[in-house]
Design an enzyme around this catalytic site. Structure first.
Site, PDB file in Angstrom:
ATOM      1  CD  GLU A 150      55.051  53.836  50.169  1.00 60.23           C
ATOM      2  OE1 GLU A 150      55.012  52.892  50.971  1.00 60.23           O
ATOM      3  OE2 GLU A 150      55.211  53.679  48.951  1.00 60.23           O
ATOM      4  NE  ARG A 185      58.927  51.240  49.730  1.00 61.69           N
ATOM      5  CZ  ARG A 185      60.065  50.536  49.707  1.00 61.69           C
ATOM      6  NH1 ARG A 185      61.231  51.110  49.879  1.00 61.69           N
ATOM      7  NH2 ARG A 185      60.033  49.262  49.467  1.00 61.69           N
ATOM      8  CB  SER A 223      51.737  51.019  49.453  1.00 62.58           C
ATOM      9  OG  SER A 223      52.055  49.799  48.842  1.00 62.58           O
TER      10      SER A 223
HETATM   11  C1  LIG Z   1      50.421  51.697  40.742  1.00 64.94           C
HETATM   12  C2  LIG Z   1      51.586  52.171  41.578  1.00 64.94           C
HETATM   13  C3  LIG Z   1      52.502  51.252  42.082  1.00 64.94           C
HETATM   14  C4  LIG Z   1      53.606  51.683  42.850  1.00 64.94           C
HETATM   15  N1  LIG Z   1      54.473  50.749  43.329  1.00 64.94           N
HETATM   16  C5  LIG Z   1      55.549  51.147  44.074  1.00 64.94           C
HETATM   17  C6  LIG Z   1      56.469  50.173  44.566  1.00 64.94           C
HETATM   18  O1  LIG Z   1      56.357  48.979  44.323  1.00 64.94           O
HETATM   19  N2  LIG Z   1      57.516  50.616  45.310  1.00 64.94           N
HETATM   20  C7  LIG Z   1      57.709  51.942  45.593  1.00 64.94           C
HETATM   21  O2  LIG Z   1      58.677  52.281  46.281  1.00 64.94           O
HETATM   22  N3  LIG Z   1      56.836  52.885  45.122  1.00 64.94           N
HETATM   23  C8  LIG Z   1      55.776  52.519  44.372  1.00 64.94           C
HETATM   24  N4  LIG Z   1      54.883  53.453  43.917  1.00 64.94           N
HETATM   25  C9  LIG Z   1      55.088  54.873  44.239  1.00 64.94           C
HETATM   26  C10 LIG Z   1      55.811  55.684  43.128  1.00 64.94           C
HETATM   27  O3  LIG Z   1      55.705  55.050  41.890  1.00 64.94           O
HETATM   28  C11 LIG Z   1      57.294  55.913  43.437  1.00 64.94           C
HETATM   29  O4  LIG Z   1      57.436  56.566  44.673  1.00 64.94           O
HETATM   30  C12 LIG Z   1      57.985  56.750  42.337  1.00 64.94           C
HETATM   31  O5  LIG Z   1      59.370  56.798  42.587  1.00 64.94           O
HETATM   32  C13 LIG Z   1      57.452  58.184  42.248  1.00 64.94           C
HETATM   33  O6  LIG Z   1      58.013  58.769  41.083  1.00 64.94           O
HETATM   34  P1  LIG Z   1      57.323  60.012  40.379  1.00 64.94           P
HETATM   35  O7  LIG Z   1      58.259  60.496  39.312  1.00 64.94           O
HETATM   36  O8  LIG Z   1      55.970  59.672  39.932  1.00 64.94           O
HETATM   37  O9  LIG Z   1      57.301  61.070  41.575  1.00 64.94           O
HETATM   38  P2  LIG Z   1      56.236  62.233  41.809  1.00 64.94           P
HETATM   39  O10 LIG Z   1      54.955  61.647  42.294  1.00 64.94           O
HETATM   40  O11 LIG Z   1      56.180  63.124  40.633  1.00 64.94           O
HETATM   41  O12 LIG Z   1      56.938  62.985  43.026  1.00 64.94           O
HETATM   42  C14 LIG Z   1      57.016  62.398  44.301  1.00 64.94           C
HETATM   43  C15 LIG Z   1      57.831  63.337  45.225  1.00 64.94           C
HETATM   44  O13 LIG Z   1      59.165  63.411  44.751  1.00 64.94           O
HETATM   45  C16 LIG Z   1      59.493  64.764  44.411  1.00 64.94           C
HETATM   46  N5  LIG Z   1      60.338  64.707  43.216  1.00 64.94           N
HETATM   47  C17 LIG Z   1      60.021  64.246  41.978  1.00 64.94           C
HETATM   48  N6  LIG Z   1      61.085  64.323  41.166  1.00 64.94           N
HETATM   49  C18 LIG Z   1      62.100  64.850  41.906  1.00 64.94           C
HETATM   50  C19 LIG Z   1      63.461  65.187  41.635  1.00 64.94           C
HETATM   51  N7  LIG Z   1      64.007  65.021  40.428  1.00 64.94           N
HETATM   52  N8  LIG Z   1      64.206  65.737  42.640  1.00 64.94           N
HETATM   53  C20 LIG Z   1      63.671  65.951  43.876  1.00 64.94           C
HETATM   54  N9  LIG Z   1      62.396  65.649  44.186  1.00 64.94           N
HETATM   55  C21 LIG Z   1      61.619  65.101  43.211  1.00 64.94           C
HETATM   56  C22 LIG Z   1      58.156  65.461  44.156  1.00 64.94           C
HETATM   57  O14 LIG Z   1      58.259  66.860  44.375  1.00 64.94           O
HETATM   58  C23 LIG Z   1      57.287  64.777  45.194  1.00 64.94           C
HETATM   59  O15 LIG Z   1      57.512  65.361  46.446  1.00 64.94           O
HETATM   60  C24 LIG Z   1      53.783  53.061  43.138  1.00 64.94           C
HETATM   61  C25 LIG Z   1      52.840  53.988  42.622  1.00 64.94           C
HETATM   62  C26 LIG Z   1      51.763  53.545  41.858  1.00 64.94           C
HETATM   63  C27 LIG Z   1      50.796  54.550  41.315  1.00 64.94           C
END
Ligand SMILES: Cc1cc2nc3c(=O)[nH]c(=O)nc-3n(C[C@H](O)[C@H](O)[C@H](O)COP(=O)(O)OP(=O)(O)OC[C@H]3O[C@@H](n4cnc5c(N)ncnc54)[C@H](O)[C@@H]3O)c2cc1C
Length: 379
Positions: A371, A167, A251
């Site tokens: 996380e 992670r 998480s």
């Molecule tokens: C219900 C639920 C279940 C989940 N299950 C999992 C799981 O099973 N496994 C897991 O690993 N994660 C899980 N997550 C966490 C999350 O979904 C992941 O980390 C996902 O990859 C985040 O993507 P996002 O586009 O929403 O990122 P955001 O929340 O929009 O951004 C997260 C971070 O990444 C940065 N960021 C976003 N896009 C970019 C880019 N293009 N370049 C550089 N930085 C960037 C942002 O600035 C921020 O710092 C879960 C979340 C939820 C709500």
């Protein structure tokens, strides 16, 4: 030109449903627009944040200084792979992750099907090396195209240079620290195996175990996706506007990775997974015993990952736990998810996070680390 939109409070754009409005908000629909918008904010030396699906962010409710750039690029390109039986896919950063997984399964491609249902965008997936059920993006990631803040240049960076770990990556802003490399991902290239739609035995013990499959048991990629989605839904891990257990960041705490000696001091019932053993080079050699030869690194006991959910439950905090009068609570399906039960402020969620951490620390001596990326709020 990227489109300047009226600033929307991040409470409407993050899955934890917290976060104030930024001073300025920009929507980038193409990679060129994203590059131009970033170069503009970097030239002004202003504060900035890129936003994908908002599913891994815990943001404070005060107004946000600077510009939030929403990554809204889309598109999948198929490229040949040098490996027979594999294909490469280059995907724009703003593409929905689960839409990519669904597309790969429809096309009979294997490698990311166990990561079905993870919310968010493709560009954010390498940031914390997303993973579930024995698959992680590091296993299929070839390279990313990114723009680096320091040089302002667009580069193609191989997966091996991203420091992908459990992670984490060099691009993730960890709580209380700074990213080792400030850059924004424009596209992601994965290498997927062309397995078709037939049933086949699943390679990898961890994946089989996570899916509850016996060795040699044959299933299709579509079966894996359906199975994972069913299990995830039962744990509130697939976004659902009707289910407050999904108003979370997934998480909230990482499973702590501790030295084997610390793991041995925990109750034996606490679930644990041994990490690959490491060889540690000596850092200090007493002068009196230094004979001009630096000893070779020695293999140490492998570090051990322990279950944060178990620690929370056994610190006496049950599913659905809430502090008095709080609108934040543990998920009723899963103690690792902190959830917004409706209108909770970032401070209410932070108070719950601090309480969970202090209970686990008091009972087991371990300090859980969040996380999600935490911005503008103290936990
Ligand atoms: C219900 C639920 C279940 C989940 N299950 C999992 C799981 O099973 N496994 C897991 O690993 N994660 C899980 N997550 C966490 C999350 O979904 C992941 O980390 C996902 O990859 C985040 O993507 P996002 O586009 O929403 O990122 P955001 O929340 O929009 O951004 C997260 C971070 O990444 C940065 N960021 C976003 N896009 C970019 C880019 N293009 N370049 C550089 N930085 C960037 C942002 O600035 C921020 O710092 C879960 C979340 C939820 C709500």
């Amino acid at each position: 030109m990227a489109e300047v939109s009226p600033p929307i409070p991040l409470a409407h754009l993050t899955t934890l449903r917290t976060g104030g409005a930024p001073e300025r908000m920009v929507d980038a629909h193409t990679a060129d627009e994203l590059v131009a918008a970033l170069r503009e904010v970097w030239a002004e030396d202003g504060a900035w944040l890129v936003l994908g699906g908002g599913s891994n962010l815990f943001v404070g409710d005060d107004p946000i200084e600077g510009t939030v750039i929403r990554v809204r690029t889309r598109g999948i390109d198929t490229l040949p792979s040098p490996r027979p039986g594999f294909v490469r896919v280059r995907v724009q950063a703003g593409h929905d992750w689960d839409a990519l997984v669904a597309w790969s399964v429809e096309h009979g491609l294997a490698g990311i099907e166990a990561m079905s249902g993870i919310p968010g965008t493709v560009g954010a997936a390498p940031i914390q090396n997303v993973g579930a059920y024995g698959q992680e993006i590091v296993q299929t990631l070839v390279e990313v195209e990114l723009i680096d803040e320091q040089s302002g240049e667009v580069e193609t960076v191989p997966a091996a240079d991203l420091g992908l770990g459990f992670r984490t990556s060099v691009l993730k802003q960890h709580y209380g620290s700074v990213p080792e490399r400030s850059a924004v991902i424009l596209s992601v290239t994965l290498e997927l195996e062309e397995v078709g739609h037939a049933e086949r035995p699943i390679p990898g013990v961890q994946l089989r175990k996570a899916l509850g499959l016996a060795e040699g048991q044959a299933v299709s990629v579509a079966w894996v996706r359906d199975h994972v989605l069913t299990v995830r839904r039962s744990k509130g891990m697939v976004l659902d506007a009707e289910d407050p257990d999904t108003f979370s960041a997934g998480s909230f705490f990482q499973n702590p990775v501790v030295p084997a000696s610390v793991a041995r001091s925990l109750p034996p019932e606490c679930p644990r997974w041994e990490m690959t053993s490491v060889r540690r080079a000596p850092t200090v050699i007493p002068l009196e015993s230094y004979d001009g030869v630096v000893p070779a690194p020695v293999a140490t006991d492998a570090d051990v990952k322990v279950s944060a959910a178990w620690l929370i439950e056994h610190a006496g905090l049950r599913r659905g736990f809430r502090l008095p009068q709080s609108r934040a609570g543990l998920s009723t399906k899963h103690t690792l998810a902190l959830t917004n039960r409706g209108g909770a402020s970032a401070e209410e969620l932070a108070e719950l996070a601090r309480y969970v951490r202090s209970r686990v620390h008091a009972d087991f001596g371990l300090l859980l680390q969040p996380e999600p990326v935490v911005i503008g709020v103290e936990i």
